[in-house]
Scaffold this motif. Structure first.
Motif, PDB file in Angstrom:
ATOM      1  N   GLN A   2      13.704  23.082  -5.044  1.00  0.00           N
ATOM      2  CA  GLN A   2      13.378  24.433  -4.603  1.00  0.00           C
ATOM      3  C   GLN A   2      13.879  25.483  -5.595  1.00  0.00           C
ATOM      4  O   GLN A   2      13.174  26.449  -5.907  1.00  0.00           O
ATOM      5  CB  GLN A   2      13.987  24.692  -3.224  1.00  0.00           C
ATOM      6  N   LYS A   3      15.080  25.300  -6.118  1.00  0.00           N
ATOM      7  CA  LYS A   3      15.658  26.265  -7.051  1.00  0.00           C
ATOM      8  C   LYS A   3      14.889  26.291  -8.367  1.00  0.00           C
ATOM      9  O   LYS A   3      14.784  27.327  -9.024  1.00  0.00           O
ATOM     10  CB  LYS A   3      17.126  25.935  -7.305  1.00  0.00           C
ATOM     11  N   ILE A   4      14.315  25.135  -8.719  1.00  0.00           N
ATOM     12  CA  ILE A   4      13.609  25.030  -9.997  1.00  0.00           C
ATOM     13  C   ILE A   4      12.213  25.634  -9.930  1.00  0.00           C
ATOM     14  O   ILE A   4      11.731  26.231 -10.890  1.00  0.00           O
ATOM     15  CB  ILE A   4      13.547  23.548 -10.432  1.00  0.00           C
TER      16      ILE A   4
ATOM     17  N   LEU B  27       7.029  18.272   5.699  1.00  0.00           N
ATOM     18  CA  LEU B  27       6.669  17.799   4.364  1.00  0.00           C
ATOM     19  C   LEU B  27       7.100  18.812   3.309  1.00  0.00           C
ATOM     20  O   LEU B  27       7.712  18.452   2.294  1.00  0.00           O
ATOM     21  CB  LEU B  27       5.163  17.554   4.293  1.00  0.00           C
ATOM     22  N   LYS B  28       6.786  20.083   3.543  1.00  0.00           N
ATOM     23  CA  LYS B  28       7.166  21.121   2.583  1.00  0.00           C
ATOM     24  C   LYS B  28       8.686  21.205   2.445  1.00  0.00           C
ATOM     25  O   LYS B  28       9.231  21.332   1.340  1.00  0.00           O
ATOM     26  CB  LYS B  28       6.578  22.460   3.037  1.00  0.00           C
ATOM     27  N   LYS B  29       9.381  21.103   3.569  1.00  0.00           N
ATOM     28  CA  LYS B  29      10.843  21.180   3.545  1.00  0.00           C
ATOM     29  C   LYS B  29      11.449  20.012   2.781  1.00  0.00           C
ATOM     30  O   LYS B  29      12.388  20.190   1.993  1.00  0.00           O
ATOM     31  CB  LYS B  29      11.380  21.202   4.980  1.00  0.00           C
ATOM     32  N   VAL B  30      10.919  18.822   3.004  1.00  0.00           N
ATOM     33  CA  VAL B  30      11.434  17.630   2.308  1.00  0.00           C
ATOM     34  C   VAL B  30      11.256  17.776   0.806  1.00  0.00           C
ATOM     35  O   VAL B  30      12.173  17.500   0.017  1.00  0.00           O
ATOM     36  CB  VAL B  30      10.722  16.361   2.827  1.00  0.00           C
ATOM     37  N   ILE B  31      10.071  18.218   0.375  1.00  0.00           N
ATOM     38  CA  ILE B  31       9.805  18.351  -1.059  1.00  0.00           C
ATOM     39  C   ILE B  31      10.760  19.368  -1.689  1.00  0.00           C
ATOM     40  O   ILE B  31      11.348  19.121  -2.748  1.00  0.00           O
ATOM     41  CB  ILE B  31       8.340  18.765  -1.304  1.00  0.00           C
TER      42      ILE B  31
END
Length: 659
Positions: free
Chosen positions: A9-11, A171-175
């Motif tokens: 997420q940070k990237i 799914l979005k949270k896991v990624i």
């Protein structure tokens, strides 16, 4: 140079742009990498509290930006995985739009694009020129102008999302929250081309084993590093080579925690932080001896153990290694006898072979064998039974096929072809050895022979009769039509009588079956399949508690009622509906596998209707033969899903007996 572990997420979030330099190759990931990424994601989504999943590394370097433009970074290494993640998220955005517009907007505006920038700065990634148009069309939800790796990747994930019942929010949270990378940011003075060349020397990137080695020796006192390295680590590295990373994963998994390929680095860090790194390296050096024997059974000195390790090797199931590492250690420490260890190997072989024959999905076996040793040990102690009995009872509960299912599938399963021939040879050799009773049999140098040949001559077509193509398609690679010989190239496409003469001169008891046979038609192949299947039932006999088998009506006395494919239940009125629905689903799910079916079964499906007695057309324009019996349609559907690598658990047919 600065390295740190970062959440994905940070990237990928924030106003930023990654520019793929010109010296990088074009997008090159294919289905195997997409499948691996998707499997990792699904596994994390199924966990109540998913752990961090390590994706690898990303190497970037700050680049000059135009005044007022977004910050830019040259993406030196990691472009394949980052580009794939963006394509997956674009597919997720598009699938979420009809049901969750807020999620779709969130993915678009916070991840996929820099919404307040213009021109090329609008895109979070600038791929190489060859990929740029295709990537931008996906980000803009535009129709693809041409087929390439980028568009194929999008199509792959779009289908996965369409056929799965996964929660889009999770799914979005896991990624974003559970995927992690080692981010290496170079200084402006570093030469990105030289860095890229060193990272990809000889085509090999930094492995997790490399990261683990570096972490180990950072934790070991400087004065001891050299001696520990030469005494323990270097021998491990030299004996395993490219298998080192996978060995460490299996070593970690033997403790009962399922370790995915992307999680090895994090798991070993946790272990080392809790204890002495030197003790872990010493323990690795002990277990590497067992592991090398699993990879190469000829290293095992004990003849009987070696024999059963070789048999397991032919089943190509690395998922069992964590469990067997524990059992090997128990044997080495005299906690179990050699006889007990062999019995364990035979039970595992029985379990795996029956499941393979019955086309039961292998997904889930990693977790099963990660937990199996501790589960059986604990249950055995509690119940007061021995480990062998506990193992049988535990495996019996894990989709272990009963005799009726095993026999039925063994008679019609495709046993010849990629990833199958080794198992077919194991089955045929085992049957041959069983016919000699207690006598030792040497079967080196034999190959599999098709009695009805793979390429039919005019003699064979006339011999098989009017339906020669259907017979050939359905029975060519089945047990009844296969045998062993040392003269495969000599026999080739010879007629049956010539082959029978050769078999009469054979020393193999498996081939004495043909002595009194005057013809080799469909009924002869099916009769031999049943004969051999009955022998196989004795070799791989059912273990565990004897449970009553459910009544299964014969196909010929039934009509189909419902067909469930990939969790989608469909009402079917007749066998033709079953055939069309099965093939339409396969064609939509995986066009490449559908083409394999066309090539392997031309009597059932083709791109034109020539040669068909009565045909029907599929959604993709292909034609299918429908002038078929219920038995033939069912048999073909089973072979079609096997070819498409679809488990029978994902293809469930509900029947009702005709009145």
């Amino acid at each position: 140079m600065k390295a740190s572990e970062e959440k994905l997420q940070k990237i990928i979030e924030g106003t930023i742009q990654y520019v793929v330099p010109l010296f990088q190759r074009a997008y090159s990931w294919t289905k195997s990498e997409w499948e691996a990424l998707w499997d990792d994601i699904i596994t994390l989504c199924e966990q109540e509290n998913p752990r961090v999943h390590f994706m690898g590394s990303i190497v970037t370097m700050p680049a000059e930006s135009a005044p007022g433009g977004c910050p830019k970074y040259i993406l030196i290494d990691g472009q394949q995985r980052i580009t794939t993640i963006f394509i997956l998220l674009a597919a997720l955005r598009d699938k979420a739009k009809p049901v969750d517009q807020k999620l779709a907007d969130q993915i678009q505006n916070t991840i996929l694009v820099n919404q307040y920038e213009e021109g090329l700065d609008f895109y979070k990634i600038q791929p190489t020129q060859v990929d740029r148009q295709a990537f931008q069309q996906i980000i803009q939800s535009e129709t693809q102008s041409e087929e390439n790796g980028i568009s194929e990747c999008y199509g792959f994930f779009e289908k996965k999302l369409r056929l799965s019942k996964i929660d889009f929010q999770k799914l979005k949270k896991v990624i974003c929250s559970n995927f992690s990378l080692v981010s290496v940011v170079l200084s402006i003075d570093d030469d990105p081309y030289l860095v890229f060349e060193s990272l990809n020397a000889k085509g090999k990137s930094l492995t997790q084993a490399d990261l683990i080695r570096n972490y180990f020796f950072m934790k070991i006192e400087g004065k001891n590093q050299e001696s520990i390295y030469y005494k323990y680590w270097l021998p491990i590295q030299e004996i395993l080579g490219e298998n080192l990373t996978e060995f460490i994963r299996h070593y970690l998994t033997k403790s009962g925690a399922e370790v995915k390929k992307g999680e090895i680095y994090f798991h070993i860090k946790e272990r080392i932080s809790e204890g002495d790194p030197v003790s872990y390296i010493k323990d690795l050096s002990i277990f590497v001896e067992y592991y090398t024997k699993l990879l190469n059974p000829n290293r095992e000195e004990k003849k009987e153990v070696r024999k059963y390790l070789l048999r397991l090797k032919s089943l190509e199931a690395g998922t069992i290694y964590p469990f067997l590492l524990n059992c090997y250690d128990d044997w080495a420490k005299s906690k179990i006898t050699e006889h007990q260890f062999i019995e364990i190997l035979k039970i595992i072989e029985n379990f795996l072979l029956r499941r393979f024959v019955c086309n039961i999905q292998t997904r889930g076996l990693n977790r099963l064998f990660a937990l199996l040793y501790s589960q059986v040990s604990n249950d055995s102690n509690l119940a007061g039974c021995n480990f062998i009995d506990g193992l049988k009872l535990a495996l019996q509960k894990q989709n272990y096929p009963k005799d009726s299912q095993f026999k039925a599938r063994l008679m019609d399963v495709q046993l010849y072809g990629p990833n199958r021939s080794q198992k077919a040879k194991l089955i045929l050799e085992s049957i041959e050895k069983s016919l000699y009773y207690k006598q030792e049999v040497i079967l080196e140098g034999l190959t599999i022979e098709h009695i009805m040949p793979q390429t039919l001559t005019d003699w064979w077509k006339e011999h098989l009769g009017e339906n020669w193509q259907i017979t050939h398609d359905l029975l060519l690679h089945t047990l009844g039509n296969l045998t062993l010989t040392g003269s495969n190239s000599e026999l080739s496409n010879a007629d049956f009588l010539e082959k029978r003469t050769h078999f009469q001169d054979s020393n193999l008891k498996l081939n004495k079956y043909f002595e009194d046979k005057q013809a080799w038609h469909q009924e002869h192949i099916e009769a031999r399949a049943e004969y051999l299947a009955d022998i196989a039932l004795k070799i791989w006999s059912y273990f565990g508690e004897e449970l009553p088998e459910p009544y299964v009506p014969k196909i010929t006395n039934c009509k189909p009622k419902k067909l469930r494919i990939f969790s989608q239940e469909n009402v079917v009125k007749n066998w033709r509906d079953v055939l069309k629905l099965t093939l339409n689903t396969i064609a939509d799910f995986d066009p490449d596998r559908f083409q394999d079916i066309v090539e392997q079964f031309p009597g059932f499906v083709a791109w034109d209707e020539k040669g068909f007695k009565k045909w029907s057309k599929l959604n993709n324009g292909a034609f299918i033969e429908v002038y078929l019996s219920a038995k033939r349609i069912h048999s073909f559907c089973i072979k079609a899903i096997q070819t498409a690598e679809i488990s029978e658990e994902d293809w469930q047919l509900e029947l009702e007996e005709e009145k």
